[in-house]
Design an enzyme around this catalytic site. Structure first.
Site, PDB file in Angstrom:
ATOM      1  N   CYS A   1      14.867 -37.836  -9.267  1.00 15.82           N
ATOM      2  CA  CYS A   1      16.757 -37.789  -8.779  1.00 15.82           C
ATOM      3  C   CYS A   1      16.531 -39.035  -7.668  1.00 15.82           C
ATOM      4  CB  CYS A   1      16.547 -36.904  -8.881  1.00 15.82           C
ATOM      5  SG  CYS A   1      18.607 -36.689  -8.358  1.00 15.82           S
TER       6      CYS A   1
ATOM      7  N   ALA B   1       8.850 -39.960  -7.795  1.00 12.44           N
ATOM      8  CA  ALA B   1       7.525 -40.390  -6.916  1.00 12.44           C
ATOM      9  C   ALA B   1       7.719 -42.116  -6.637  1.00 12.44           C
ATOM     10  CB  ALA B   1       6.658 -40.577  -8.655  1.00 12.44           C
TER      11      ALA B   1
ATOM     12  N   SER C   1       2.370 -37.738 -14.622  1.00 16.03           N
ATOM     13  CA  SER C   1       3.484 -37.833 -15.273  1.00 16.03           C
ATOM     14  C   SER C   1       3.384 -39.352 -15.738  1.00 16.03           C
ATOM     15  CB  SER C   1       4.325 -38.949 -13.980  1.00 16.03           C
ATOM     16  OG  SER C   1       4.986 -40.371 -15.499  1.00 16.03           O
TER      17      SER C   1
ATOM     18  N   THR D   1       6.679 -26.812 -14.276  1.00 16.66           N
ATOM     19  CA  THR D   1       5.677 -28.855 -14.692  1.00 16.66           C
ATOM     20  C   THR D   1       6.309 -29.643 -14.913  1.00 16.66           C
ATOM     21  OG1 THR D   1       6.372 -28.405 -17.305  1.00 16.66           O
ATOM     22  CG2 THR D   1       4.366 -27.154 -16.509  1.00 16.66           C
TER      23      THR D   1
ATOM     24  N   THR E   1       7.247 -33.414 -17.608  1.00 19.35           N
ATOM     25  CA  THR E   1       7.725 -33.483 -18.393  1.00 19.35           C
ATOM     26  C   THR E   1       6.526 -34.197 -19.696  1.00 19.35           C
ATOM     27  OG1 THR E   1       7.561 -36.057 -18.139  1.00 19.35           O
ATOM     28  CG2 THR E   1       9.692 -35.082 -17.657  1.00 19.35           C
TER      29      THR E   1
ATOM     30  N   GLY F   1      13.383 -27.025 -17.548  1.00 18.05           N
ATOM     31  CA  GLY F   1      14.754 -26.987 -18.384  1.00 18.05           C
ATOM     32  C   GLY F   1      15.820 -25.498 -17.857  1.00 18.05           C
TER      33      GLY F   1
END
Length: 379
Positions: A81, A103, A196, A259, A261, A318
């Site tokens: 974000c 990151a 990533s 976790t 993505t 989620g």
């Protein structure tokens, strides 16, 4: 005079975010950075007070101490974000109990070609292939130093470290160490991001020997003994996760973030990406939001079970409601992070989740949130 801040304008923000999500997000971060620079002015104080009034909720039953840090609430902002730490001094005013910057890579990098951030409203998800675009560790360190000079940290701040795209995989350890050296005094904990999907080859670092070297080198320069965690992919096999747990014990890691993505596309309602006209199956990038909720919870449960609750877990993936948050906590997560849920549910969702967690504690006659961690295994 106080009012529920942002409620009248949030629909406009959503419209802008739908049309150009990355641009809208950058504008938000720049606005929050300007607010932080003016936090001691009359209007700055007034806005921050209204943010507090609108979005924060605290209850002593939610406060935890981990790694020598105090988390007023268990709900934090996930990495991705605020990549450059522009709003690092503002996130507590939105009710977050902690925030993770990044990151961040050693070398500044522009990321992948645009468009590279897409909303999937049918799935309550996002697809991103940003590619760790950020200003580089040295510049981020400067931004954070200036922020903490204006106002000391009010909540724990983490930094998510990633390998620069230009750095060969075999030199990855030195890349992480270089970033850490710039930033070690400006944050409270650090995360080794080897999960990533948007940096070529990065996820291969999760497998064994190279992660071993990265953790060894980082801990060897960790003179301030900052908590170091590793963030893992939801797409790993159970055997690979077992290996990471073993490394976490070997190098005395503070915990695991579960976790990142997913690159999987099963079960999505979205077939065609509107912005590109391509099939979602053909589009590169990681999916966040509701589609990974169940898998991330399964990974949390597995880690908790394998470690018998001895290794703290930050659960992410989620989380939209207090029910989602409670599920991850009772599965073994001590802390939580969200980002996609915050975008979809609006800035009120953090206080809503925290209030909902207190109601859950009352329902189950628990006196503190820590009693709920891994509760599914004790019942």
């Amino acid at each position: 005079m106080m009012f529920n801040f942002a409620q009248p304008v949030y629909p406009l923000v959503l419209t802008a975010a739908k049309n150009n999500p990355e641009n809208a997000h950058q504008q938000l971060l720049k606005t929050l950075h300007r607010l932080d620079e003016n936090r001691h002015t009359v209007w700055g104080k007034w806005i921050l007070e209204n943010l507090d009034h609108s979005f924060t909720f605290e209850d002593s039953r939610l406060q935890q101490n981990l790694w020598g840090l105090t988390f007023k609430t268990p709900v934090g902002l996930a990495a991705g974000c605020d990549k450059d730490g522009l709003a690092a001094g503002i996130w507590d005013h939105f009710g977050f109990g902690f925030a993770e910057i990044g990151a961040v890579t050693l070398h500044a990098q522009p990321g992948n070609p645009k468009p590279r951030l897409f909303r999937l409203p049918q799935d309550k998800a996002a697809l991103n292939r940003l590619g760790a675009n950020n200003q580089g560790a040295q510049k981020v360190a400067q931004t954070l130093k200036e922020t903490w000079q204006r106002q000391p940290r009010q909540i724990p701040i983490g930094i998510n470290l990633c390998k620069s795209k230009i750095t060969p995989l075999e030199q990855a350890a030195m890349d992480y160490v270089g970033s850490f050296r710039y930033l070690e005094e400006d944050a409270d904990y650090f995360v080794v991001n080897v999960s990533s999907p948007n940096t070529p080859g990065l996820r291969s670092l999760q497998e064994g020997e190279q992660l071993n070297v990265i953790l060894q080198e980082l801990q060897s320069v960790n003179s301030l003994t900052k908590p170091i965690l590793v963030k893992i992919s939801p797409d790993l096999s159970w055997e690979s996760i077992k290996l990471i747990i073993k490394l976490a014990k070997t190098y005395q890691l503070a915990g695991i973030i579960a976790t990142n993505t997913t690159i999987k596309r099963e079960g999505l309602k979205t077939n065609i990406l509107e912005k590109t006209g391509n099939s979602i199956q053909e589009e590169a990038g990681g999916i966040s939001g509701q589609p990974i909720r169940q898998r991330s919870t399964e990974v949390i449960r597995f880690i908790y079970e394998q470690t018998q609750g001895t290794l703290p877990i930050i659960g992410v993936g989620g989380i939209f409601t207090a029910e989602d948050a409670w599920e991850k906590i009772t599965s073994g997560a001590s802390l939580l992070q969200l980002y996609t849920g915050w975008i979809y549910q609006g800035p009120w969702c953090i206080s809503n989740i925290n209030r909902g967690l207190v109601r859950k504690l009352e329902k189950y006659k628990l006196s503190h949130i820590s009693e709920a961690v891994g509760m599914d295994f004790n019942s």
